[in-house]
Design a protein around this motif. Structure first.
Motif, mmCIF file in Angstrom:
data_model
loop_
_atom_site.group_PDB
_atom_site.id
_atom_site.type_symbol
_atom_site.label_atom_id
_atom_site.label_comp_id
_atom_site.label_asym_id
_atom_site.label_seq_id
_atom_site.Cartn_x
_atom_site.Cartn_y
_atom_site.Cartn_z
ATOM 1 N N TYR A 23 0.825 -1.213 0.000
ATOM 2 C CA TYR A 23 0.000 0.000 0.000
ATOM 3 C C TYR A 23 0.862 1.266 0.000
ATOM 4 O O TYR A 23 0.487 2.275 -0.592
ATOM 5 C CB TYR A 23 -0.937 -0.002 1.203
ATOM 6 C CG TYR A 23 -2.297 -0.581 0.895
ATOM 7 C CD1 TYR A 23 -3.443 0.188 0.959
ATOM 8 C CD2 TYR A 23 -2.429 -1.918 0.508
ATOM 9 C CE1 TYR A 23 -4.697 -0.342 0.671
ATOM 10 C CE2 TYR A 23 -3.668 -2.460 0.213
ATOM 11 C CZ TYR A 23 -4.794 -1.669 0.286
ATOM 12 O OH TYR A 23 -6.034 -2.197 -0.017
ATOM 13 N N THR A 26 2.248 1.567 -3.825
ATOM 14 C CA THR A 26 1.362 1.708 -4.977
ATOM 15 C C THR A 26 0.936 3.154 -5.190
ATOM 16 O O THR A 26 0.842 3.944 -4.243
ATOM 17 C CB THR A 26 0.119 0.813 -4.824
ATOM 18 O OG1 THR A 26 -0.620 0.848 -6.044
ATOM 19 C CG2 THR A 26 -0.769 1.303 -3.682
ATOM 20 N N LEU A 30 -6.574 2.220 -3.790
ATOM 21 C CA LEU A 30 -7.019 0.893 -3.377
ATOM 22 C C LEU A 30 -8.000 0.997 -2.216
ATOM 23 O O LEU A 30 -7.903 1.915 -1.399
ATOM 24 C CB LEU A 30 -5.811 0.044 -2.948
ATOM 25 C CG LEU A 30 -4.757 -0.220 -4.019
ATOM 26 C CD1 LEU A 30 -3.568 -0.960 -3.409
ATOM 27 C CD2 LEU A 30 -5.340 -1.026 -5.164
#
Length: 442
Positions: A23, A26, A30
């Protein structure tokens, strides 16, 4: 994300750390994660729910816990958030994590021969009464006895189960076949929690294709404080592909461990990125391949150089257990390292500690790290790890005292040496250091 049979919580911690890293890296938007750890024994639930490594994940609502009976429960009560998950509560698919899980829940056993099917009735016998309180020893002496009941008409009450057994009856020449009907029923109850299905990620020993199911003798009981059996992943994949699901299995035979992915979501064939991820992280080089490589690594560890060991530690994602096994060799090599290599090893050691999840291990990792850092002249950092050590004995305080001695912090050194001598009155080295410091009028 739902982990079942979570045990000590170590898998959950590794999963959460990995997801946290993904996380952070990225650039895509998300959805937030809620990782639900579950198990049946209350002592496991209490241990994990109070583990200090999970505190941050609980606080930011990434992690919650639930006690769950996979054979009968139809709802999940989350301990921290006090939420209840029931039928159709969720609008996104559930990712189910089930490692070494299906091998230890009930399975049905059938015998197929020449187009006939027999239901196996299994009993346990112990030849002689055991004079032991050890469950492990008692289990070791158990013997399995089998009876065979001819199945005249296949009718389990479930259309998909019937199709599976009929397929086995036609395709298998002679074999004893374990069928995970209890596991299938469990997944069906989990499936109903979500309006759009689930994805299963599971690793265990057991066959994935029909050819591996032929010619099998009666199952062998594996005992390790409980008992477990192989998992028939082929059956699970077959049952869900009958319902338009998708099973991802390794394309080559695994020696010890299969890692599988089952998709039971609408239009399951359309998830190309999931297929690519499975091909990259399982089919190309699987956990089973890594296990084989690790066995070869340990055969040669005593002759490996520093950089070879560090490369394998990185391949392991800084696995603390592997690090502990490498420590004797690293300690031997540490005195010959250049300063740049010492700093590299120190950085890796910090990463290993960040991934360490204590379950009452026999090895005191903090103490071992402190000793390595002392050997490399990282005295202040060694003290920090000695302070984290679980053992509070004479050698620990003596080692801390020596670090303070090297840092010329005489008062701290004297305090540690006195603690060491109090716990180990025969310590000649501690007496010598105390005498030297007192002679210098501390």
């Amino acid at each position: 994300m739902l982990e079942v049979g979570g045990g000590t919580g170590r898998c959950a911690y590794f999963m959460l750390k990995s997801l946290e890293s993904l996380y952070m890296l990225t650039t895509e938007s998300l959805p937030p994660i809620r990782y639900i750890w579950t198990d049946l024994p209350q002592k496991n639930v209490d241990f994990c729910a109070s583990h200090p490594r999970f505190a941050t994940f609980v606080q930011n609502e990434t992690l919650d816990f639930a006690r769950f009976d996979v054979e009968q429960d139809n709802e999940l009560y989350l301990i921290h958030s006090k939420k209840l998950i029931t039928t159709s509560s969720l609008t996104q698919p559930i990712i189910v994590i089930a490692n070494y899980f299906f091998d230890s829940i009930p399975q049905d056993l059938f015998f197929f021969r020449n187009g006939q099917a027999f239901e196996c009735q299994v009993s346990l016998e112990q030849p002689e009464p055991e004079n032991t309180d050890s469950i492990t020893e008692s289990l070791t002496n158990l013997q399995l006895k089998y009876g065979y009941l001819r199945v005249e008409t296949i009718d389990t009450g479930n259309h998909y189960k019937d199709q599976l057994l009929e397929e086995y009856q036609k395709q298998i020449a002679t074999s004893h076949v374990l069928v995970p009907f209890v596991g299938f029923d469990f997944l069906e109850r989990i499936r109903r929690f979500s309006q759009v299905g689930f994805m299963l990620l599971s690793a265990d020993k057991g066959p994935c294709n029909l050819q591996e199911l032929d010619g099998l003798d009666t199952p062998k009981l594996v005992t390790h404080g409980s008992f477990s059996l192989n998992v028939n992943y082929h059956a699970m994949g077959y049952l869900y592909e009958l319902q338009q699901g998708k099973a991802h299995f390794p394309t080559h035979k695994q020696s010890h461990l299969n890692t599988v992915c089952l998709l039971m979501v609408p239009n399951a064939d359309a998830f190309g990125e999931t297929r690519q991820a499975y091909a990259r992280y399982v089919d190309r080089f699987s956990p089973d391949d890594y296990f084989q490589l690790k066995k070869a690594f340990f055969r040669h560890l005593d002759h490996m150089d520093f950089h070879e060991i560090l490369s394998f530690l990185r391949l392991s994602c800084n696995d603390p257990r592997l690090y502990v096994q490498c420590l004797p060799r690293l300690l031997k090599l540490s005195s010959e390292l250049r300063d740049a290599d010492k700093h590299t090893l120190f950085t890796l050691t910090e990463q290993v500690w960040d991934w360490y999840y204590d379950i009452g291990d026999q090895e005191d990792l903090a103490f071992l790290i402190g000793t390595l850092l002392y050997q490399m002249d990282f005295y202040e950092e060694a003290i920090e790890f000695y302070q984290k050590s679980l053992q509070k004995d004479g050698p620990l305080y003596y080692n801390m005292g020596i670090c303070y001695y090297r840092l010329m912090k005489d008062e701290e050194c004297l305090a540690c040496m006195e603690l060491s001598l109090g716990l180990d009155p025969e310590s000649v080295d501690a007496k010598r250091i105390i005498h030297e410091l007192e002679r210098n009028d501390i």
